[in-house]
Design an enzyme around this catalytic site. Structure first.
Site, short mmCIF file in Angstrom:
data_model
loop_
_atom_site.label_atom_id
_atom_site.label_comp_id
_atom_site.label_asym_id
_atom_site.label_seq_id
_atom_site.Cartn_x
_atom_site.Cartn_y
_atom_site.Cartn_z
N GLU A 273 -21.55 20.97 15.92
CA GLU A 273 -22.60 20.05 14.43
C GLU A 273 -23.42 21.34 14.89
OE1 GLU A 273 -22.82 18.05 11.73
OE2 GLU A 273 -20.67 16.76 11.92
N VAL A 274 -23.82 22.19 13.77
CA VAL A 274 -25.11 23.44 14.00
C VAL A 274 -26.15 22.83 13.47
CG1 VAL A 274 -25.97 26.01 13.57
CG2 VAL A 274 -23.09 25.25 14.48
#
Length: 304
Positions: A273-274
């Protein structure tokens, strides 16, 4: 009481076909899968076997689905699965997978067979949306008899080699629009109240509650920390409502939730998850963080 601001539906009442049609009528193409994704896939044809594993027919549009497969694919070698764009709007998942394919995949030749699926949901990619045209979330639809064609096509691609997948990394983003659009839309669609939350500033991982691999997750976090910042826990010791079990790591029940990272029995699985909306991260940095996560995941799987 459900938050009243979402413009479709009646508070407390799940959507029917009329509401889904009204939602779909609001969606507009905002970028091109052909120009931004397929052109890159075409440039990689001299290094990979490009496999068309399906087509999405959403009249008047049709989207061919492609994967990049290692040349010299062998059934007696461990495999690695890299997926991006399960949520089409999560841009660095798509372009991080392509970046890895272009710059780093050759480092694994002869050691791992790679199957890289850069854009699972091209309709969502073009409209910068989480759902497909049926208002279904592909990343809650990876289960037998899936109602989401994106999910069903990927599962069919993976099924013949699923038992030899050693590592699967699924590339995602958590964006500000999750809170402003997608979570309110989800609550409206399901006839539930919308409870405001927060968006973590930084990169994090989702491990598997049912088969946790803390050392593996930690190795990926260490690699990504050299590229971008790791999301801290909030005041409750959580990230997006889940307890932080290690720096930058939370856990979900991947398979029972129908998540992409649960489609194989690979011993090493994670979802990245960026946070692309951070003032501390550029698009280039986000893509690089995804590629770094893939490299770290594959390296750990090879070493263990």
């Amino acid at each position: 009481m459900q938050s009243p601001f979402y413009p479709i539906g009646t508070p407390g009442v799940p959507w029917g076909e009329a509401e889904i049609a009204a939602w779909l009528a609001r969606q507009r193409r905002r970028r091109s899968y052909a120009d931004e994704v397929l052109t890159v896939v075409d440039r990689l044809r001299d290094r990979f076997d490009v496999v068309q594993y399906g087509q999405l027919d959403y009249a008047p549009d049709a989207y061919p689905l492609f994967a990049l497969r290692s040349r010299g694919w062998r059934d007696d070698r461990p495999a690695a699965l890299v997926t991006g764009g399960v949520h089409g709007y999560e841009t660095s998942g798509v372009h991080g997978a392509l970046r890895f394919a272009d710059l780093h995949a050759a480092d694994y030749a002869g050691r791992l067979d790679l199957m890289i699926v850069p854009c699972v949901s091209p309709w969502g990619y073009e409209r910068i949306h989480r759902w497909n045209p049926r208002a279904l979330d592909p990343n809650r639809s990876f289960r037998p008899g899936s109602p989401a064609p994106e999910s069903a096509a990927l599962m069919a691609l993976v099924a013949p080699f699923a038992t030899r997948v050693r590592v699967h990394i699924d590339l995602h983003e958590t964006t500000d629009s999750d809170e402003s659009e997608f979570r309110p839309a989800l609550a409206a669609r399901d006839g539930r109240p919308f409870t405001p939350g927060g968006i973590p500033d930084g990169f994090y991982l989702v491990d598997d509650t049912e088969s946790p691999r803390p050392e593996f997750q930690a190795a990926v976090i260490r690699a990504v920390a050299e590229v971008t910042h790791i999301a801290p826990a909030d005041a409750h010791g959580e990230i997006i409502g889940s307890p932080v079990v290690a720096p930058g790591v939370i856990r979900y029940a991947l398979r029972s939730l129908g998540l992409c990272a649960g489609i194989t029995d690979a011993p090493y699985r994670t979802t990245t998850e960026v946070y692309p909306d951070s003032p501390r991260a550029t698009p280039e940095q986000c893509n690089a963080a995804q590629a770094a996560a893939v490299r770290a995941a594959l390296d750990y799987a090879l070493e263990h």
